[in-house]
Design an enzyme around this catalytic site. Structure first.
Site, short mmCIF file in Angstrom:
data_model
loop_
_atom_site.label_atom_id
_atom_site.label_comp_id
_atom_site.label_asym_id
_atom_site.label_seq_id
_atom_site.Cartn_x
_atom_site.Cartn_y
_atom_site.Cartn_z
N LYS A 238 0.76 -43.55 -73.60
CA LYS A 238 0.47 -43.44 -72.17
C LYS A 238 -0.09 -42.06 -71.83
CE LYS A 238 4.27 -46.64 -71.64
NZ LYS A 238 5.75 -46.72 -71.54
N GLU A 288 8.78 -55.60 -74.65
CA GLU A 288 9.94 -54.92 -75.25
C GLU A 288 10.77 -54.24 -74.19
OE1 GLU A 288 9.39 -51.62 -77.87
OE2 GLU A 288 7.84 -50.70 -76.67
N ARG A 292 16.61 -46.28 -72.85
CA ARG A 292 16.69 -44.82 -72.66
C ARG A 292 15.89 -44.44 -71.41
NH1 ARG A 292 11.39 -43.90 -73.66
NH2 ARG A 292 10.46 -45.08 -75.36
#
Ligand code: ADP
Length: 448
Positions: A238, A288, A292
């Site tokens: 990203k 997915e 976290r």
């Protein structure tokens, strides 16, 4: 259980981010660092600092024994893993809990399930999340793969069950090339992840990457904090993220967000998580889940006003969620630019001495970075050195402010990707919000 001292098992901007949240809650911090990071900003600011090993992460930031020893010696009663490194290591989470140290993260069994993409997909499907059409589980033989691909329709993508970072994936256009590509995918997966399990799914031609931030209390309550659009990627990494997505309506956000929140409630999920989807022709497809905190979490903080790290710490301490779903308000627009120490055109890493540094400021401008003038960026780690996060009441206003803020950033002595962001946010397709996961690379190809 009250938390009084947090060991931060990470480095760079995220270590600083966790330190800041802890200090604001009256909690002490312990920095653990490699020899290469002795001069890092978060090491200077933490209440205690312990050197845990050499520059190579295997000996320091991935060194479980050294980190646990540091926690015992410093009297830390909790560990925050940040992102990357040990943050999605179920075994480490278990070891931390076995030592009666609070793990500021999800339950180890959920980290394990979601870390295996075959198990993750199966779990997501059972919880009612829409999936990319594909194999139900691992695919063993080329014959089975050929049969499945025929049903799904070409092109298909072969993916590694233990994959990550965009590795171990092969796009297959027809039956002729399938057996070869499948064996290549297997051997790549085996050498990269020590697991040659692969699965197969429909290859979407031109989707967007849209992910939902969720939070669970571990006791059956969960909320969603809306989506982030992370379609602007280079090599599956990203580059710029925004919230909300320019293409998601409030009704879609509510519908999909509730599907995600309900799934997490059913699971009994604890802490922060991100459910990633590809989005094409108005439909979502689960790919997915990350168990976290994400790099791009600040854009969600900007539009909801919820401090996600503070929330993680509260939940780890056994407190309830600080906001109920009906109290979550989405206001305005936020964009994050990841600034890397790399050449803005060739992406060649550019570590070294930062000779001068000035962070952008002003209303609704946030810079998360451990940089300072005189800091030497070590060559051993990820090249992201700063995140510039800008908020505006409207997307247009946010982009105007972002232009202004990028112009104020001064990082001298190393090359940075700031010029890439300055050019990117001036493109018509970006301004209109009309882009997919392929757009950035295609634009860069046209540019050179
Ligand atoms: P990783 O864990 O390696 O990052 P992901 O499953 O999150 O793997 O996929 C990474 C990227 O690969 C996605 O953001 C998307 O760009 C591309 N991708 C993955 N699956 C598909 C698919 N079925 N169709 C098209 N592109 C895909």
């Amino acid at each position: 259980m009250a938390i009084t001292r947090i060991l931060i098992a990470n480095r760079g901007e995220i270590a600083l981010r966790v330190h800041r949240a802890a200090q604001e809650m009256g909690i002490q911090t312990v920095a653990v660092h490699s020899t290469a990071d002795a001069d890092a900003m978060h090491v200077r600011l933490a209440d205690q600092a312990i050197c845990i090993g050499p520059p190579a992460a295997a000996g320091s930031y991935l060194n479980m024994a050294a980190i646990i020893a540091a926690a015992e010696i410093s009297g830390a009663d909790a560990i925050h893993p940040g992102y990357g490194f040990l943050s999605e290591n179920a075994k480490f989470a278990e070891i931390v809990e076995t030592h009666e140290i609070v793990w500021i993260g999800p339950k180890p069994e959920h980290i394990r399930t979601m870390g295996d993409k075959v198990a993750a997909k199966r779990t997501a499907g059972a919880l009612g999340l829409p999936l990319v059409p594909g194999s139900d589980g691992a695919v063993e033989s080329p014959q089975e793969a050929l049969r499945l691909a025929e049903d799904i329709g070409y092109p298909v993508i072969i993916k590694a069950a233990s994959g990550g970072g965009g590795r171990g994936m092969k796009v297959v256009n027809n039956a002729d090339e399938l057996p070869t590509l499948m064996s290549q995918a297997r051997s790549e997966a085996s050498s990269a992840f020590g697991d040659d399990t692969v699965y197969i799914e429909k290859y979407l031609g031109n989707p967007r990457h849209i992910e939902f931030q969720i939070f669970g209390d571990g006791k059956g309550n969960a909320i969603h904090l809306g989506e982030r659009d992370c379609s602007l990627q280079r090599r599956h990494q990203k580059v710029l993220e925004e919230a909300p997505s320019p293409v998601i309506t409030p009704a879609e956000r509510e519908r999909m967000g509730m599907i995600c929140a309900d799934a997490m409630a059913q699971m009994g999920y604890r802490g922060a998580g991100t459910i990633e989807f590809l989005w094409e022709d108005g439909k979502f497809y689960f790919i997915e889940m990350n168990t976290r905190l994400q790099v791009e979490h600040p854009v969600t903080e900007a539009i909801t006003g919820v401090d996600l790290v503070r929330e993680q710490i509260r939940i780890a301490a056994g407190e309830p969620l600080s906001v109920q779903q009906d109290e979550v308000r989405f206001q305005g627009h936020a964009i994050e630019c990841r600034i890397n120490a790399e050449d803005a055109r060739t992406f060649v890493p550019s570590p070294g001495l930062v000779t001068s540094y000035h962070a952008a400021g002003g209303m609704h401008v946030r810079v998360d970075s451990g940089l300072y003038a005189g800091y030497r960026i070590p060559p051993y780690y990820d090249s992201m050195i700063a995140k510039l996060i800008v908020y505006g009441r409207t997307r247009e206003g946010c982009i105007m402010r972002l232009k202004r803020a990028l112009g104020e950033m001064v990082i001298e002595g190393v090359n940075t990707t700031t010029p890439l962001h300055e050019a990117l946010i001036r493109q018509d397709d970006f301004l209109s919000g009309d882009y997919t996961i392929k757009w950035l690379e295609e634009w860069m190809d046209r540019r050179v």
